[in-house]
Design an enzyme around this catalytic site. Structure first.
Site, PDB file in Angstrom:
ATOM      1  N   LEU A 166       0.915  -1.307   0.055  1.00 45.43           N
ATOM      2  CA  LEU A 166      -0.046  -0.107   0.106  1.00 45.43           C
ATOM      3  C   LEU A 166       0.829   1.298  -0.027  1.00 45.43           C
ATOM      4  O   LEU A 166       0.226   2.380   0.385  1.00 45.43           O
ATOM      5  CB  LEU A 166      -1.103  -0.118   1.264  1.00 45.43           C
ATOM      6  CG  LEU A 166      -2.009  -1.125   1.145  1.00 45.43           C
ATOM      7  CD1 LEU A 166      -2.924  -0.711   2.510  1.00 45.43           C
ATOM      8  CD2 LEU A 166      -2.890  -1.041  -0.110  1.00 45.43           C
ATOM      9  N   TYR A 199       6.598  18.189 -21.870  1.00 44.36           N
ATOM     10  CA  TYR A 199       8.114  18.035 -21.672  1.00 44.36           C
ATOM     11  C   TYR A 199       8.681  17.784 -23.172  1.00 44.36           C
ATOM     12  O   TYR A 199       8.863  16.707 -23.564  1.00 44.36           O
ATOM     13  CB  TYR A 199       8.221  16.797 -21.161  1.00 44.36           C
ATOM     14  CG  TYR A 199       7.864  17.016 -19.504  1.00 44.36           C
ATOM     15  CD1 TYR A 199       8.271  17.826 -18.744  1.00 44.36           C
ATOM     16  CD2 TYR A 199       7.037  15.958 -18.957  1.00 44.36           C
ATOM     17  CE1 TYR A 199       7.920  18.190 -17.382  1.00 44.36           C
ATOM     18  CE2 TYR A 199       6.702  16.298 -17.439  1.00 44.36           C
ATOM     19  CZ  TYR A 199       7.321  17.236 -16.751  1.00 44.36           C
ATOM     20  OH  TYR A 199       6.911  17.343 -15.616  1.00 44.36           O
ATOM     21  N   TYR A 252      14.486   2.912 -14.820  1.00 42.68           N
ATOM     22  CA  TYR A 252      13.570   2.079 -14.766  1.00 42.68           C
ATOM     23  C   TYR A 252      13.599   1.008 -15.621  1.00 42.68           C
ATOM     24  O   TYR A 252      13.442  -0.248 -15.301  1.00 42.68           O
ATOM     25  CB  TYR A 252      12.234   3.055 -15.011  1.00 42.68           C
ATOM     26  CG  TYR A 252      10.990   2.230 -15.198  1.00 42.68           C
ATOM     27  CD1 TYR A 252      10.607   1.596 -14.413  1.00 42.68           C
ATOM     28  CD2 TYR A 252      10.368   2.504 -16.318  1.00 42.68           C
ATOM     29  CE1 TYR A 252       9.217   1.017 -14.531  1.00 42.68           C
ATOM     30  CE2 TYR A 252       9.276   1.811 -16.769  1.00 42.68           C
ATOM     31  CZ  TYR A 252       8.589   1.083 -15.777  1.00 42.68           C
ATOM     32  OH  TYR A 252       7.446   0.419 -15.799  1.00 42.68           O
ATOM     33  N   ASP A 273       5.246  -6.804   2.286  1.00 41.19           N
ATOM     34  CA  ASP A 273       6.377  -6.131   1.360  1.00 41.19           C
ATOM     35  C   ASP A 273       7.198  -7.027   0.689  1.00 41.19           C
ATOM     36  O   ASP A 273       7.666  -8.026   1.289  1.00 41.19           O
ATOM     37  CB  ASP A 273       7.150  -5.122   2.294  1.00 41.19           C
ATOM     38  CG  ASP A 273       7.765  -4.109   1.465  1.00 41.19           C
ATOM     39  OD1 ASP A 273       7.214  -2.885   1.508  1.00 41.19           O
ATOM     40  OD2 ASP A 273       8.692  -4.541   0.703  1.00 41.19           O
ATOM     41  N   ASP A 283      13.009  10.029 -21.607  1.00 40.38           N
ATOM     42  CA  ASP A 283      11.946   9.712 -22.555  1.00 40.38           C
ATOM     43  C   ASP A 283      12.270   9.597 -24.110  1.00 40.38           C
ATOM     44  O   ASP A 283      12.700  10.654 -24.674  1.00 40.38           O
ATOM     45  CB  ASP A 283      10.827  10.866 -22.500  1.00 40.38           C
ATOM     46  CG  ASP A 283      10.031  11.212 -21.311  1.00 40.38           C
ATOM     47  OD1 ASP A 283       9.682   9.963 -20.908  1.00 40.38           O
ATOM     48  OD2 ASP A 283       9.575  12.211 -21.174  1.00 40.38           O
ATOM     49  N   ARG A 341       3.495   8.015 -28.232  1.00 42.47           N
ATOM     50  CA  ARG A 341       3.293   7.027 -27.513  1.00 42.47           C
ATOM     51  C   ARG A 341       2.079   6.135 -27.899  1.00 42.47           C
ATOM     52  O   ARG A 341       1.404   6.471 -28.617  1.00 42.47           O
ATOM     53  CB  ARG A 341       3.144   7.326 -25.996  1.00 42.47           C
ATOM     54  CG  ARG A 341       4.274   7.974 -25.189  1.00 42.47           C
ATOM     55  CD  ARG A 341       5.314   6.940 -25.118  1.00 42.47           C
ATOM     56  NE  ARG A 341       6.431   7.785 -24.328  1.00 42.47           N
ATOM     57  CZ  ARG A 341       7.369   8.304 -25.038  1.00 42.47           C
ATOM     58  NH1 ARG A 341       7.288   8.145 -26.402  1.00 42.47           N
ATOM     59  NH2 ARG A 341       8.398   8.807 -24.421  1.00 42.47           N
ATOM     60  N   ALA A 359       4.466  -5.068  -8.756  1.00 45.36           N
ATOM     61  CA  ALA A 359       4.606  -4.301  -8.084  1.00 45.36           C
ATOM     62  C   ALA A 359       5.705  -3.572  -8.065  1.00 45.36           C
ATOM     63  O   ALA A 359       6.587  -3.212  -6.937  1.00 45.36           O
ATOM     64  CB  ALA A 359       4.508  -5.120  -6.450  1.00 45.36           C
ATOM     65  N   GLY A 404      -0.424   1.651  -3.772  1.00 45.98           N
ATOM     66  CA  GLY A 404      -1.868   1.227  -3.952  1.00 45.98           C
ATOM     67  C   GLY A 404      -2.632   1.845  -2.938  1.00 45.98           C
ATOM     68  O   GLY A 404      -2.381   2.440  -1.975  1.00 45.98           O
TER      69      GLY A 404
HETATM   70  N1  UDP Z   1       4.373  14.176 -20.492  1.00 50.28           N
HETATM   71  C1  UDP Z   1       4.236  15.407 -20.521  1.00 50.28           C
HETATM   72  N2  UDP Z   1       3.834  16.218 -19.391  1.00 50.28           N
HETATM   73  C2  UDP Z   1       3.391  15.642 -18.311  1.00 50.28           C
HETATM   74  C3  UDP Z   1       3.408  14.149 -18.241  1.00 50.28           C
HETATM   75  C4  UDP Z   1       4.255  13.365 -19.237  1.00 50.28           C
HETATM   76  O1  UDP Z   1       4.626  16.128 -21.618  1.00 50.28           O
HETATM   77  O2  UDP Z   1       2.929  16.279 -17.345  1.00 50.28           O
HETATM   78  C5  UDP Z   1       4.701  13.569 -21.628  1.00 50.28           C
HETATM   79  C6  UDP Z   1       6.099  12.599 -21.443  1.00 50.28           C
HETATM   80  O3  UDP Z   1       7.216  13.325 -21.578  1.00 50.28           O
HETATM   81  C7  UDP Z   1       6.169  11.535 -22.454  1.00 50.28           C
HETATM   82  C8  UDP Z   1       4.500  11.229 -22.830  1.00 50.28           C
HETATM   83  O4  UDP Z   1       3.746  12.360 -22.069  1.00 50.28           O
HETATM   84  O5  UDP Z   1       6.214  11.725 -23.789  1.00 50.28           O
HETATM   85  C9  UDP Z   1       3.855  10.132 -21.458  1.00 50.28           C
HETATM   86  O6  UDP Z   1       4.579  10.152 -20.632  1.00 50.28           O
HETATM   87  P1  UDP Z   1       3.654   9.327 -19.058  1.00 50.28           P
HETATM   88  O7  UDP Z   1       4.596   9.850 -17.932  1.00 50.28           O
HETATM   89  O8  UDP Z   1       2.353   9.345 -19.163  1.00 50.28           O
HETATM   90  O9  UDP Z   1       4.091   7.746 -19.397  1.00 50.28           O
HETATM   91  P2  UDP Z   1       5.421   7.123 -19.513  1.00 50.28           P
HETATM   92  O10 UDP Z   1       5.709   7.104 -21.237  1.00 50.28           O
HETATM   93  O11 UDP Z   1       6.682   7.879 -18.804  1.00 50.28           O
HETATM   94  O12 UDP Z   1       5.328   5.892 -19.229  1.00 50.28           O
END
Ligand code: UDP
Length: 338
Positions: free
Chosen positions: A35, A210, A143, A53, A285, A223, A76, A38
């Site tokens: 949690l 971003y 990640y 955990d 990204d 995406r 998780a 979650g």
């Molecule tokens: N993104 C953005 N502004 C935000 C959050 C995400 O421009 O506040 C962009 C991020 O740079 C990526 C896309 O949206 O290109 C998807 O990001 P998200 O964090 O939703 O998922 P991820 O691809 O990291 O799993």
């Protein structure tokens, strides 16, 4: 046939939808979750719940010896790309360490099947072509690297011990339970669709975009957004399929949308413009991440039910409109204190 499953991380965003799907399919399931991110209220009332955990091998032994499990789902991990680039060692030690303890416990307790929630972030900088399972692996973030380490562990657990596993490389999980019972509730929220919805509804400051200088048609990242219910059906089919052999599947719609297109779709469906400011790129990204789901479709018969971004955003909007505090103020306060 009715099965008994353990869902590790079953109180999280995808886990809670998976648990509801397992129950609806007539299976017994128990959630094991700390949690930390979650919510207890996100777990279907018909499911068992164990607060525990993955760092605690005794808790793992206790839950795994409490029943004969037909399979384990592992959802998780720490899962934020941006955070992993600020604290890489945390990701690189915690995700593989936790998975190692879980896999080891599964082996000791006779579990023969494990489905692991992996990520498209394994593929790093790809071209605009859909990414299939033979694409070069080169994680774009700590990640992604931590998830790759777990995939490698599972390979050896099969080779040496015969543990069958599926690694599901999710592209961008999005949307919410079409019945409105469950949805996305992260604190803090970092994902695009919920942030864009809340910005449109005036509940948050303008959305920060971003990077608008990527080598894509409109300069923003592309995406492949996949509805969380379609990820659930992929999990169920993968669990059945690995009775025969371990598999790795890329799971997405095979269609990409840019951040700009997502923002426009959210604005149109919410009936309000998404206020926006453009900032620098976020570390980790890649420009393009679009799946080729051909293998999972061929090998398991999986077919997505939500095939457009509009449908995905509609379900997300329903959840966020009706649940402005996610699973409730108590959950938010609990998290702020913790
Ligand atoms: N993104 C953005 N502004 C935000 C959050 C995400 O421009 O506040 C962009 C991020 O740079 C990526 C896309 O949206 O290109 C998807 O990001 P998200 O964090 O939703 O998922 P991820 O691809 O990291 O799993």
């Amino acid at each position: 046939m009715r099965h008994r499953y353990l869902v590790v991380g079953g109180a999280g965003y995808i886990g809670s939808h998976l648990v509801a799907g397992l129950i609806a399919s007539g299976h017994d399931c128990t959630v094991f979750d700390n949690l930390q991110t979650g919510h207890r209220a996100a777990v279907a009332p018909e499911a068992g719940f164990v607060l525990g955990d993955l760092a605690d091998p005794v808790a793992l032994d206790t839950v795994l010896s409490s029943a004969r499990w037909d399979g384990v789902f592992h959802l998780a991990d720490l899962s934020l790309v941006g955070e992993s680039m600020r604290t890489p060692m945390r990701y690189l030690t915690i995700n593989p360490g936790n998975a190692g303890r879980l896999i080891d416990a599964c082996l000791r307790h006779g579990v023969s099947r494990l489905v692991y929630s992996s990520t498209a972030n394994l593929f790093g900088e790809a071209s605009s072509a859909p990414i299939d399972e033979s694409a070069p692996i080169s994680p774009a973030s700590a990640y992604g690297e931590s998830k790759l380490a777990v995939e490698r562990m599972l390979l050896w657990a099969d080779r040496v011990h015969g543990l069958h596993s599926a690694c599901l490389r999710f592209f961008n999980a999005a949307g919410a339970d079409p019945l409105g019972r469950y949805g996305e509730a992260h604190f803090p929220e970092t994902h695009l669709i919920p942030l864009a919805i809340d910005a449109a509804l005036g509940r948050r400051p303008p959305l920060t975009l971003y990077g608008a200088d990527y080598p894509t048609p409109d300069g923003t990242c592309v995406r492949d957004y996949i509805h969380v219910s379609d990820l659930v059906s992929a999990h169920l089919l993968a669990m059945e399929r690995i009775a025969l052999a371990s598999m790795r599947f890329n799971v997405g719609l095979g269609r990409g949308y840019s951040v700009q297109e997502v923002v426009e779709t959210v604005g149109r469906i919410a009936g309000r413009r998404v206020p926006l400011i453009t900032a620098n790129r976020r570390q980790g990204d890649p420009a393009w991440l679009v799946a080729s789901p051909a293998r999972i479709m061929r090998e398991t018969g999986w077919r997505p039910r939500f095939t457009t971004l509009d449908e995905i955003v509609e379900t997300a909007l329903l959840w966020h409109r009706n649940n402005p505090d996610g699973y409730g103020r108590a959950a938010v306060q609990h998290r702020q204190i913790a």
